[in-house]
Design an enzyme around this catalytic site. Structure first.
Site, PDB file in Angstrom:
ATOM      1  N   GLU A  99      22.652  70.406  -2.472  1.00 51.97           N
ATOM      2  CA  GLU A  99      23.304  71.600  -3.040  1.00 51.97           C
ATOM      3  C   GLU A  99      24.311  72.186  -2.042  1.00 51.97           C
ATOM      4  OE1 GLU A  99      22.863  72.172  -6.101  1.00 51.97           O
ATOM      5  OE2 GLU A  99      20.876  71.400  -6.589  1.00 51.97           O
ATOM      6  N   LEU A 176      25.616  80.672 -10.572  1.00 56.52           N
ATOM      7  CA  LEU A 176      24.595  81.016 -11.569  1.00 56.52           C
ATOM      8  C   LEU A 176      23.627  79.842 -11.625  1.00 56.52           C
ATOM      9  CD1 LEU A 176      23.611  82.930 -13.897  1.00 56.52           C
ATOM     10  CD2 LEU A 176      25.003  81.518 -15.422  1.00 56.52           C
TER      11      LEU A 176
HETATM   12  C1  LIG Z   1      28.441  74.037 -12.485  1.00 63.80           C
HETATM   13  C2  LIG Z   1      27.774  75.145 -11.736  1.00 63.80           C
HETATM   14  C3  LIG Z   1      26.448  75.025 -11.352  1.00 63.80           C
HETATM   15  N1  LIG Z   1      25.841  76.016 -10.674  1.00 63.80           N
HETATM   16  C4  LIG Z   1      24.430  75.876 -10.271  1.00 63.80           C
HETATM   17  C5  LIG Z   1      23.491  75.435 -11.349  1.00 63.80           C
HETATM   18  C6  LIG Z   1      22.411  74.698 -10.594  1.00 63.80           C
HETATM   19  O1  LIG Z   1      21.463  75.687 -10.171  1.00 63.80           O
HETATM   20  C7  LIG Z   1      23.158  74.118  -9.391  1.00 63.80           C
HETATM   21  C8  LIG Z   1      23.503  72.662  -9.534  1.00 63.80           C
HETATM   22  O2  LIG Z   1      22.332  71.886  -9.504  1.00 63.80           O
HETATM   23  P1  LIG Z   1      22.316  70.279  -9.699  1.00 63.80           P
HETATM   24  O3  LIG Z   1      21.280  69.831  -8.722  1.00 63.80           O
HETATM   25  O4  LIG Z   1      23.674  69.745  -9.384  1.00 63.80           O
HETATM   26  O5  LIG Z   1      21.913  70.036 -11.112  1.00 63.80           O
HETATM   27  O6  LIG Z   1      24.379  74.847  -9.295  1.00 63.80           O
HETATM   28  C9  LIG Z   1      26.550  77.162 -10.333  1.00 63.80           C
HETATM   29  O7  LIG Z   1      26.003  78.068  -9.676  1.00 63.80           O
HETATM   30  N2  LIG Z   1      27.849  77.289 -10.720  1.00 63.80           N
HETATM   31  C10 LIG Z   1      28.505  76.319 -11.405  1.00 63.80           C
HETATM   32  O8  LIG Z   1      29.711  76.486 -11.716  1.00 63.80           O
END
Ligand SMILES: Cc1cn([C@H]2C[C@H](O)[C@@H](COP(=O)(O)O)O2)c(=O)[nH]c1=O
Ligand code: ADP
Ligand code: ZN
Length: 199
Positions: A99, A176
């Site tokens: 992340e 988010l």
């Molecule tokens: C696109 C996008 C995602 N997020 C957040 C949502 C999830 O909690 C993580 C991504 O997790 P993954 O392991 O890649 O599935 O990021 C966000 O905060 N903002 C965004 O634009």
């Protein structure tokens, strides 16, 4: 004779520990975390000293572990800033970071410093946010990486390769946390159609 040359080279490689930066990026559900876990577990099998970091704010599945959407997991150390990695990664052969889009831009220099010290650094993170904009330090890391792998989820509308995480809820904040109720992976065509339908 051939085997000896091979063993010598293997020993040289272990002693010199060539540092490198590997980036695994893509949309949500594309398998980034699974690939990170796979590489870290293989490094452990090779008796290398590994340490995995993740942003402390990512508390979705677990506050401590890195967990994939399929519930594969590996223990990790939550951090608030990228500089903590330098303090916590002494005597380590392989550093994993999940992340990474949520970490600060300083992560680019931190990864460079680690790789220059001979450490293998594996970074996983979203390449783009829900609006298709490059996310946090990931684009900069791609630029300086030795290897970049872009992985793809399956578009939930048409079955093609997805390239973006479409947000399903009305919220403009960039960060988010969420899962399938909040995001769906879409291909370019289905994403454009979804945006038009939202207008
Ligand atoms: C696109 C996008 C995602 N997020 C957040 C949502 C999830 O909690 C993580 C991504 O997790 P993954 O392991 O890649 O599935 O990021 C966000 O905060 N903002 C965004 O634009
Ligand atoms: N639309 C989808 N396309 C591909 N995999 C999906 C999809 N929806 C759920 N998954 C699951 O998500 C897993 C990948 O999870 P994970 O490694 O955590 O992805 P990421 O870290 O990229 O969000 C896949 O192995 C699969 O079981
Ligand atoms: Zn599609």
């Amino acid at each position: 004779m051939l085997i000896n040359i091979y063993n010598d080279r293997l020993c040289d490689w272990r002693i010199s520990r060539p540092g490198r930066i590997e980036v695994v990026c893509g949309s949500m559900f594309s398998g980034k975390t699974e690939e990170l876990i796979r590489r870290m577990k293989r490094a452990k099998f090779a008796k290398q000293r590994v340490e995995i970091f993740k942003p402390a704010m990512d508390v979705r599945y677990s506050a401590e572990d890195v967990v994939s959407h399929d519930q594969n997991s590996i223990p990790s150390t939550p951090i608030d800033t990228s500089s903590s990695i330098l303090l916590l990664a002494s005597n380590i052969d392989v550093v994993g970071i999940d992340e990474a889009q949520f970490l600060d831009q300083g992560l680019i220099d931190v990864c460079n410093q680690l790789a220059n010290k001979g450490i293998r650094v594996i970074v996983a993170g979203l390449d783009m946010d829900f609006q298709g904009k490059p996310f946090g330090p990931i684009p900069g890391l791609c630029a300086i990486a030795d290897e970049v792998v872009k992985v793809h989820a399956i578009c939930v509308k048409c079955g093609a390769l997805a390239y973006i995480s479409h947000r399903l809820v009305d919220n403009d904040k960039r960060v988010l946390l969420g899962e399938k109720q909040t995001y769906e992976p879409l291909c370019r065509e289905c994403y454009q159609r979804a945006l038009q339908e939202e207008q």
